[in-house]
Design an enzyme around this catalytic site. Structure first.
Site, PDB file in Angstrom:
ATOM      1  N   LYS A 204       0.832  -1.213   0.000  1.00  0.00           N
ATOM      2  CA  LYS A 204       0.000   0.000   0.000  1.00  0.00           C
ATOM      3  C   LYS A 204       0.866   1.263   0.000  1.00  0.00           C
ATOM      4  O   LYS A 204       0.646   2.204  -0.765  1.00  0.00           O
ATOM      5  CB  LYS A 204      -0.915  -0.018   1.237  1.00  0.00           C
ATOM      6  CG  LYS A 204      -1.568   1.280   1.564  1.00  0.00           C
ATOM      7  CD  LYS A 204      -2.667   1.618   0.598  1.00  0.00           C
ATOM      8  CE  LYS A 204      -3.096   3.062   0.718  1.00  0.00           C
ATOM      9  NZ  LYS A 204      -4.164   3.423  -0.153  1.00  0.00           N
ATOM     10  N   CYS A 258      -3.508  10.903   1.014  1.00  0.00           N
ATOM     11  CA  CYS A 258      -2.717   9.674   0.885  1.00  0.00           C
ATOM     12  C   CYS A 258      -1.303   9.923   0.376  1.00  0.00           C
ATOM     13  O   CYS A 258      -0.333   9.567   1.033  1.00  0.00           O
ATOM     14  CB  CYS A 258      -3.434   8.726  -0.066  1.00  0.00           C
ATOM     15  SG  CYS A 258      -5.131   8.479   0.442  1.00  0.00           S
TER      16      CYS A 258
END
Ligand code: SAJ
Length: 415
Positions: A204, A258
């Site tokens: 991720k 993010c």
């Protein structure tokens, strides 16, 4: 029918809870925030995402989901709370820690605990797993299943990507990964790949760091091209004809919850210094200040200049302003005493004053385009040119057509 408790009803938790409820699970959505819990219980959502309101209203009205502040016993617990950065630029895991403490008393033998929150490598095992093991007699992998399953969805396309993206599931053991896969495969149509906890956590972070580094390259290239007085967009267009080159777009900086944060999580526990990832962060963080400097240069000869920002959100067609580079630019210009007016019809609630189109352009000396919202295409150049005091446009997204702007007498700057 399985019962799933989703902790954290934010950008990821809420859509995930809705999809699970829609796929036939009995879902309890938990949030600590009174405002969110009350709003959801009144049938409204706090997140502006295509299709989400309708889906939520469907699952709440048929009682497939219940929203509460209190955790209940369930078969599966999914932690989807946020992981902000602290003042030292490290991951603030306090919400994950509270969530783990919040569920520990409800976990029984055979339950599955999944962490979805983006976190530094080791968090699922050493924080979530340890908290539950230490406060119960249960052992992760033996008495309860433990998995990490990051989301990889793009704001603006969350529901579509929740269904269609491939997913990666890491387990403390194979059984845990398999159990987690069974939960998601009810609604995920993309491939679901199984691996270990730490690999899934790093995957991720690696994805978003990869993007950050690549955008930093584009931003650096744009600065280099500017020194040579060459159009970076032409350079990229031609370079990308090469079969193994795919340069991303330069812009006013990198925002969102993010990409500016995840690279720092990847570096959270390592001792290496001067990494490419760290340097890329520095490049991307510097861009809003370079843009602000250029703005000041363009307007330096005007008396009491006014600048109009088209776009406050961090990227096109969403109203999300988290970590938006437009905010850095606004603050920088504001600090220098410039009259800055923001036009962004997609941004709904913010402490920044959002002006109407008319007021934002009235007597403006420079239109600074920061976000390429489709909706801006509807504003006619004729209207813009008649509203402004001085016809300057600075385009940070290669949004406008240069020849058309010329026709209307604009002076055009772009990165
Ligand atoms: N940006 C550029 N140039 C580009 C692409 C993006 O300047 O060529 C800027 C955008 O304007 C924006 C920022 O980068 O300010 C981030 O935008 P984005 O579209 O790259 O990404 P996000 O933050 O909306 O979503 C990302 C996605 N990750 C990747 O593409 C690797 C998404 O799949 C993740 O799920 C999401 O982060 C997340 O939640 O981690």
């Amino acid at each position: 029918m399985k019962k799933i408790c989703v902790i954290g009803l934010g950008y990821i938790g809420l859509p995930t809870a809705c999809m699970l409820a829609y796929s036939g699970y009995k879902v309890i959505g938990i949030d600590v925030n009174d405002y969110i819990v009350n709003l959801l219980n009144s049938g409204e959502v706090h997140i502006d995402e295509e299709g989400l309101r309708k889906l939520f209203q469907k699952v709440i009205s048929n009682k497939a989901i219940k929203v509460s502040k209190n955790v209940e016993e369930a078969d599966v617990f999914i932690i989807a709370v946020s992981t902000p950065l602290n003042k030292e630029n490290k991951a603030d895991l306090s919400y994950i820690i509270s969530a783990a403490y919040g569920i520990k008393d409800y976990i029984k033998k055979g339950n599955l605990v999944i962490l979805e929150s983006t976190s530094p490598p080791g968090t699922t095992r050493n924080i979530v797993g340890n908290i539950i093991e230490e406060s119960t007699k249960l052992r992760a992998g033996r008495d309860f299943y433990l998995a990490y399953c990051p989301e990889r969805v793009m704001p603006g396309k969350v529901l579509y990507e929740l269904i269609n993206n491939a997913r990666i599931v890491g387990g403390i053991n194979k059984e845990s990964a398999k159990k987690a896969k069974e939960v998601y495969e009810k609604f995920v149509e993309g491939k679901i790949k199984l691996t270990t906890l730490e690999i899934a956590e790093i995957v991720k972070l690696a994805e978003n760091s990869y993007r950050d580094v690549n955008i930093a390259f584009s931003n650096e290239l744009s600065l280099i091209c500017s020194d040579y007085a060459v159009d970076v967009w032409d350079v990229i267009k031609f370079a990308n004809k090469h079969p193994r080159v795919n340069i991303l777009n330069p812009g006013p900086g990198v925002g969102g919850h993010c990409i500016p944060i995840d690279p720092l999580f990847l570096l959270d526990n390592i001792s290496r210094k001067d990494t490419l990832i760290e340097k890329s962060r520095i490049v991307n963080k510097s861009v809003p200040f370079i843009i602000s400097k250029k703005v000041l240069e363009i307007i330096k000869d005007y008396k009491n200049p006014k600048v109009t920002l088209f776009g406050l959100s961090y990227k096109e067609n969403v109203g999300d302003i988290r970590e938006s580079p437009a905010i850095d630019i606004y603050n920088e210009l504001f600090k220098k005493g410039i009259n800055v007016s923001i036009f962004d019809p997609l941004v709904k609630s913010t402490k920044y004053k959002i002006a109407s189109l008319e007021n934002s352009l009235k007597n403006s000396d420079l239109l600074l385009l920061l976000t390429a919202h489709k909706i801006f295409k509807k504003v006619s150049l004729d209207y813009i040119s008649k509203s402004m005091r001085n016809k300057n446009i600075f385009d940070t997204r290669n949004f406008f057509n240069k020849d058309l702007l010329k026709k209307y007498g604009f002076k055009y700057y772009k990165i």
